[in-house]
Design an enzyme around this catalytic site. Sequence first.
Site, mmCIF file in Angstrom:
data_model
loop_
_atom_site.group_PDB
_atom_site.id
_atom_site.type_symbol
_atom_site.label_atom_id
_atom_site.label_comp_id
_atom_site.label_asym_id
_atom_site.label_seq_id
_atom_site.Cartn_x
_atom_site.Cartn_y
_atom_site.Cartn_z
ATOM 1 N N SER A 113 1.002 -1.033 -0.088
ATOM 2 C CA SER A 113 -0.035 0.031 0.104
ATOM 3 C C SER A 113 0.880 1.336 0.069
ATOM 4 O O SER A 113 1.856 1.564 -0.982
ATOM 5 C CB SER A 113 -1.188 -0.065 1.148
ATOM 6 O OG SER A 113 -1.877 0.953 1.046
ATOM 7 N N LEU A 114 0.491 2.043 1.025
ATOM 8 C CA LEU A 114 1.511 3.451 0.905
ATOM 9 C C LEU A 114 2.845 3.296 1.148
ATOM 10 O O LEU A 114 3.605 3.999 0.746
ATOM 11 C CB LEU A 114 1.059 4.302 2.071
ATOM 12 C CG LEU A 114 1.504 5.767 2.140
ATOM 13 C CD1 LEU A 114 1.183 6.442 1.054
ATOM 14 C CD2 LEU A 114 1.227 6.228 3.441
#
Length: 774
Positions: A296-297
């Site tokens: 993800s991030l």
Amino acid sequence: MDSIKLEEAYNSGNDTIDIPTDGGRYDVNISQRTKKSVYWDDDMPSSVRRCTWFFKRESDSRYVPYEEQFAQQIENEYRNAVLNNTWHKRLEFPGGETIVMHNANVIVHFTASSQPDEWGMVQGMSPMVGEGMRPRVVKRGVEDFATIEDGEPSQVDHVVFVVHGIGKFCDVKFRNIVECVDDFRSISLELQNSHFRKYKDENRIGRVEFLPVLWHSVLHGDATGVDQRLKAITLPSTQKLRNFVNDTLMDILFYTSPVYAQCIADTVGTEMNRLYQLFCNRNPSFQGAVSVAGHSLGCCVLFDLLLHQKDEDIDDTPTQEQYVPPTQPEVIQPVETLNGEVEEDTEEESEMTLEDLLAKVGLKEKVKVFNDEQIDMEALTMCSESDLKDLGLPMGPRKKLQGILKEEQQKKVNKKQSADKKKKAEEERRIRQQIEQEMEKQQEASQQSSPHRSSSMTVDYLLGSAGTGQPSVKYPQLDFQPNSLFAFGSPIGIFLSARGVQNIGEDFKLPTCPRVFNVFHPFDPVAYRLEPLVNAYTSSCKPVLIPHHKGRKRLHLELKESLTRVGADIKHKIMESLKSTWNSINEFAKAHKSSQLSLEEQVDSQMSSVMHDLDDDKSDTASQVSNYEDDMVVGQLNEGRRIDYVLQERPIESFNDYIFALTSHGCYWESEDTVLLVLREIYGPLGMMPQMPGPDSSKNTFPSGPVPLYNKPQSGVGPPPPQFTQAVPPMGHSPSVPQMSAGLPPQSMNRPMSAPPPPSHNFGPPPMQGFLKK
């Protein structure tokens, strides 16, 4: 094995030193009976036990060790029963616990709620009561646990640092990054035993170590004060939802902030350096490579961090000085600026005249012929080989002339491009200077207007060719050069697009990381592709389908492709029949109509339109995903290989992609296909490819090495030792499944107690003992 090392240290008297266990990720202090992690901070250390006696309830799938003091009391009573041959003893313990020793092999334990009365009935129960309240089965020693695993190999071939995404939980089970990485590591060990068994038996491979990198706790810690400020401005309604948003989704906004982005970058960079140095100190013989993985991030954090690394082997100058000073915001520029290439001023060269060119190829006597035909340098570049042949030029000079012309044209193109780049750099430098001057004036004015007010941060932005740049962040330098970047469920593509990057170019690559793999689930709402940013034409190409770890596609995908292929074949046959019919009509019209030409043109136009639509349908349905044999070369970001890799959805997920969209973002930690892809790319370049099961295993293989740029890839016994196990399973795991490799597996726990009783005249040595994790 960890239990053997602990038992040896216990017997030798060195119980005050820390013994490394679980692949070196934990240290056990025998005197304190505690186990604490080495690479990350635990809330509280877990406890370990030196165990000799175990119990198992009817509903349990494994044996659980007793506490050491309780086990010692049972051992003393057992010694007396064996020596004196006094069985059918009823042992009372504090708390209402009762143990009945019928013989050496049948020992039961009644708890306070399930003790039998004087008639042998359990109080409060009838004979028809279910099995859940039956007494516990008691077992002595670990002799029958014949399938105890040996633990993790000591040899580490590769280290992968895993960076988590938003929030402190990584999946819908609310597990943190440590627990998810534990699952990822366990699956990798299982796949190495099953798919790399040949190389494991030859002692060519050991294992891959996965270490989590935590940054969320630092961002939301007391040092930043983020949580206190969010709590002060958060509305009191729907508190659980707002707390969830503040703890997870706000991390995306924090990463776009100059102050908190700097905090995240510093935390990730310094933490990976700390883990790398600590791992090397604890494993001095390690000579393998290092890779990084993000979820993800965390993928965006790693991409930006690797983007600003300095490649000392290529250029000693800072990679960002050409466009952005270190104290200014970084702006993602086209390929030349991303790689930090410094343009060199080309020397001005005088243009070659027609006479000089002819003299260079030995055709000085042909000057008059060219002048008679009024051919100058510009016209000469437009002449083909047949035109030069008509002028009477021999083949040898003619070929030389054409080669020189191509070189001159390429020089002009390079000169023009260099001039454009120089002009563009000058314009950006001028704009940057103007913005810097304006910001300095604004800062001076703000300080003069409010001299008693101090600002804790300043936000600077630049407007470059790629749009609005990132906030000012100074990225730390890593102590190692990563071999690969594995991005799971990555939003790197949308972050680059939001920053104004339309195309990073085929020549772009990370300075110190030669390979990038963008892995995603087809229903992941957070994941985005990367290949269209490298080459816009690849947007119409399907991502590479990751082979199933069992050696073939999932059944529903094969069925879907088969039905699509059959439908396309039927449609093609229908169109061929229709075309034949139109041809018959056309021939009939030619023989009976006067307007033959118009009818023929109409038929041809209609058939060409229909066949064009058919070809489009075939091209769309021929291949839903790309195969390795048909892959194209996609820039240098992944050494010319494909970048986007898509997992195969499960059959139940194919019914409704919206329902499984949320769970698909956290599916990578338990995906055997994802882990196998990582192992392939780690061991593949070393010439060790996994042995895929199934008849089509030869087709489901990744390339064993990088594909040359701009070239299309070609298709192509004894008793077990004492054990350490865990009495209380870690958070997020089923209590019926042992999590540590040195623990007692369920298969051995269910083994019936069929060993013959020991002779009454010989007590024998005490049972094999060992430490087990509590």
